[in-house]
Enzyme design. Structure first.
Site, PDB file in Angstrom:
ATOM      1  N   GLU A  36       0.835  -1.210   0.000  1.00  0.00           N
ATOM      2  CA  GLU A  36       0.000   0.000   0.000  1.00  0.00           C
ATOM      3  C   GLU A  36       0.868   1.257   0.000  1.00  0.00           C
ATOM      4  O   GLU A  36       2.056   1.209   0.337  1.00  0.00           O
ATOM      5  CB  GLU A  36      -0.937  -0.016   1.206  1.00  0.00           C
ATOM      6  CG  GLU A  36      -0.198  -0.018   2.513  1.00  0.00           C
ATOM      7  CD  GLU A  36      -0.773   0.960   3.504  1.00  0.00           C
ATOM      8  OE1 GLU A  36      -1.240   2.041   3.099  1.00  0.00           O
ATOM      9  OE2 GLU A  36      -0.712   0.649   4.702  1.00  0.00           O
ATOM     10  N   LYS A  80      -5.107  10.859   0.281  1.00  0.00           N
ATOM     11  CA  LYS A  80      -5.307   9.501   0.799  1.00  0.00           C
ATOM     12  C   LYS A  80      -6.612   8.963   0.223  1.00  0.00           C
ATOM     13  O   LYS A  80      -7.654   9.568   0.418  1.00  0.00           O
ATOM     14  CB  LYS A  80      -5.357   9.572   2.325  1.00  0.00           C
ATOM     15  CG  LYS A  80      -5.810   8.294   3.034  1.00  0.00           C
ATOM     16  CD  LYS A  80      -5.847   8.511   4.547  1.00  0.00           C
ATOM     17  CE  LYS A  80      -6.551   7.375   5.263  1.00  0.00           C
ATOM     18  NZ  LYS A  80      -6.686   7.617   6.720  1.00  0.00           N
ATOM     19  N   VAL A 139      -5.331   0.480   2.837  1.00  0.00           N
ATOM     20  CA  VAL A 139      -5.462  -0.987   2.801  1.00  0.00           C
ATOM     21  C   VAL A 139      -6.685  -1.370   1.981  1.00  0.00           C
ATOM     22  O   VAL A 139      -6.619  -2.253   1.114  1.00  0.00           O
ATOM     23  CB  VAL A 139      -5.568  -1.547   4.239  1.00  0.00           C
ATOM     24  CG1 VAL A 139      -6.044  -2.994   4.233  1.00  0.00           C
ATOM     25  CG2 VAL A 139      -4.229  -1.429   4.953  1.00  0.00           C
ATOM     26  N   LYS A 167      -3.895  -1.257  14.320  1.00  0.00           N
ATOM     27  CA  LYS A 167      -3.126  -0.211  14.979  1.00  0.00           C
ATOM     28  C   LYS A 167      -3.621  -0.049  16.427  1.00  0.00           C
ATOM     29  O   LYS A 167      -4.813  -0.043  16.681  1.00  0.00           O
ATOM     30  CB  LYS A 167      -3.278   1.094  14.199  1.00  0.00           C
ATOM     31  CG  LYS A 167      -2.561   1.020  12.856  1.00  0.00           C
ATOM     32  CD  LYS A 167      -2.374   2.390  12.237  1.00  0.00           C
ATOM     33  CE  LYS A 167      -3.355   2.663  11.139  1.00  0.00           C
ATOM     34  NZ  LYS A 167      -3.331   1.759  10.018  1.00  0.00           N
TER      35      LYS A 167
HETATM   36  N1  PSU Z   1      -0.224   0.918   8.461  1.00  0.00           N
HETATM   37  C1  PSU Z   1       0.791   1.738   8.790  1.00  0.00           C
HETATM   38  N2  PSU Z   1       0.657   3.076   8.503  1.00  0.00           N
HETATM   39  C2  PSU Z   1      -0.444   3.584   7.848  1.00  0.00           C
HETATM   40  C3  PSU Z   1      -1.501   2.699   7.484  1.00  0.00           C
HETATM   41  C4  PSU Z   1      -1.333   1.378   7.818  1.00  0.00           C
HETATM   42  O1  PSU Z   1       1.794   1.312   9.386  1.00  0.00           O
HETATM   43  O2  PSU Z   1      -0.502   4.783   7.584  1.00  0.00           O
HETATM   44  C5  PSU Z   1      -2.714   3.255   6.740  1.00  0.00           C
HETATM   45  C6  PSU Z   1      -3.333   2.180   5.848  1.00  0.00           C
HETATM   46  O3  PSU Z   1      -3.363   2.700   4.543  1.00  0.00           O
HETATM   47  C7  PSU Z   1      -4.729   1.986   6.398  1.00  0.00           C
HETATM   48  C8  PSU Z   1      -5.028   3.362   6.899  1.00  0.00           C
HETATM   49  O4  PSU Z   1      -5.635   1.530   5.429  1.00  0.00           O
HETATM   50  O5  PSU Z   1      -3.805   3.691   7.570  1.00  0.00           O
HETATM   51  C9  PSU Z   1      -6.257   3.377   7.796  1.00  0.00           C
HETATM   52  O6  PSU Z   1      -6.891   4.615   7.684  1.00  0.00           O
HETATM   53  P1  PSU Z   1      -8.405   4.815   8.195  1.00  0.00           P
HETATM   54  O7  PSU Z   1      -8.351   4.512   9.661  1.00  0.00           O
HETATM   55  O8  PSU Z   1      -8.740   6.261   7.901  1.00  0.00           O
HETATM   56  O9  PSU Z   1      -9.240   3.853   7.424  1.00  0.00           O
END
Ligand code: PSU
Ligand code: MN
Length: 296
Positions: free
Chosen positions: A22, A83, A103, A154
């Site tokens: 990604e 993004k 992702v 995360k």
């Molecule tokens: N993993 C990482 N750093 C990131 C991400 C994942 O170590 O920045 C990104 C991925 O692209 C994931 C996004 O899809 O964070 C999630 O964003 P949101 O919570 O807005 O869906």
């Protein structure tokens, strides 16, 4: 509609293993100039492990699977790169914008191109204190047949809430050499995973059985814990402060995750960055092993 890099084209023609990567982690997850360095290093590790890296992004409205160095530089350094999640893809194409893919969006595009394995850092999921704020990653995992290698969700997120959603969506979660669900910066989030695998071959076997059972419409999450985690007390302190700072600054929507990651990088004196880099490298290596083990 889709442009493949030279090496991805060659891998497709030769039917050799490909690993999708990604790009939001490059544009919005890691600070400059480290982001570009890490993106190149991760691609190098995939090649060294015997697979072809396919970093996915949109450049001037065109989906790219595999980026040439100039294009990777653009994703890493250009402030106009947005993004993009799955819902944004068609709009970005129509507007001829450039975007890094989350992702969710990366998995969608990889699947369009028949790529079966994907590496990221940590999955998106349910947000703490705002359980209606659920990453589109979850729905994408529910609908996309792909193996996704991550270090869990995360730790800035509601981990048990996210695990429950994955269960509802019937997305299998496999612990790679562990029964402890990893928490991104942390080796163990405090939650158990029922199923554990020891090697890439185990994942390949599960992948094949799913086709026979017709349970192959969703992703397989492979949770690969970081070996050398962030200091726990430091992590917990920064997390608490970061969540409060996001609240105070009224950060909403797709800005929340980049805000919290940046908060960690700014406050941890390099610790969260070190761990994030370890994670993505280790996941890329494992993803290459899995891509090699899967039937083609
Ligand atoms: N993993 C990482 N750093 C990131 C991400 C994942 O170590 O920045 C990104 C991925 O692209 C994931 C996004 O899809 O964070 C999630 O964003 P949101 O919570 O807005 O869906
Ligand atoms: Mn959200």
């Amino acid at each position: 509609m889709i442009r493949f890099s030279r090496e991805v084209n060659a891998a497709r023609r030769g039917n050799t293993p490909i690993v999708a990567l990604e790009s939001t982690i490059i544009s919005h997850g890691l600070p400059r100039p480290k982001n570009l360095e890490v993106a190149l290093e991760v691609e190098h590790l995939v090649r060294k492990a015997g697979a072809t890296p396919a970093t996915i992004a949109l450049i001037d409205g065109v989906i790219h699977i595999g980026l040439e160095t100039k294009e990777l530089e653009r994703i890493a350094n250009d402030d106009n790169v947005v993004k993009a999640s799955t819902r944004d893809l068609a709009i970005i194409e129509a507007n001829q914008q450039s975007a890094a893919t989350t992702v969710a969006a990366t998995a969608h595009i990889a699947n369009l191109a028949g790529i079966s394995v994907f590496a990221t850092g940590g999955l998106g999921g349910v947000h703490r204190g705002h359980t209606y704020d659920e990453s589109a990653d979850l729905l994408a995992l529910a609908n996309t047949p792909i193996v996704i290698v991550c270090a869990g969700v995360k730790s800035i997120l509601d981990v048990p809430g996210t695990l429950e959603r994955l269960e509802s969506f019937a997305v299998p979660v496999l612990g790679y050499q562990t029964n402890k669900f990893p928490g991104f910066y942390l080796t163990d989030s405090g939650y158990e995973i029922e199923h554990r695998v020891e090697a890439a071959a185990d994942i390949a076997a599960i992948w094949s059985y799913r086709f026979e059972l017709k349970t192959s419409n969703c992703a397989i999450v492979v949770a690969n814990p970081v070996k050398n985690q962030m200091d726990l007390a430091l992590h917990n302190r920064i997390l608490e402060e970061g969540l409060a700072a996001a609240e105070a600054a009224h950060v909403t929507g797709k800005a929340v995750t980049p805000f919290l990651l940046e908060y960690f990088h700014a406050q941890s004196g390099g610790e969260s960055l070190r761990v994030n880099i370890d994670i993505i490298k280790s996941n890329a290596r494992l993803a290459a092993e899995i891509a090699i083990a899967l039937p083609r």
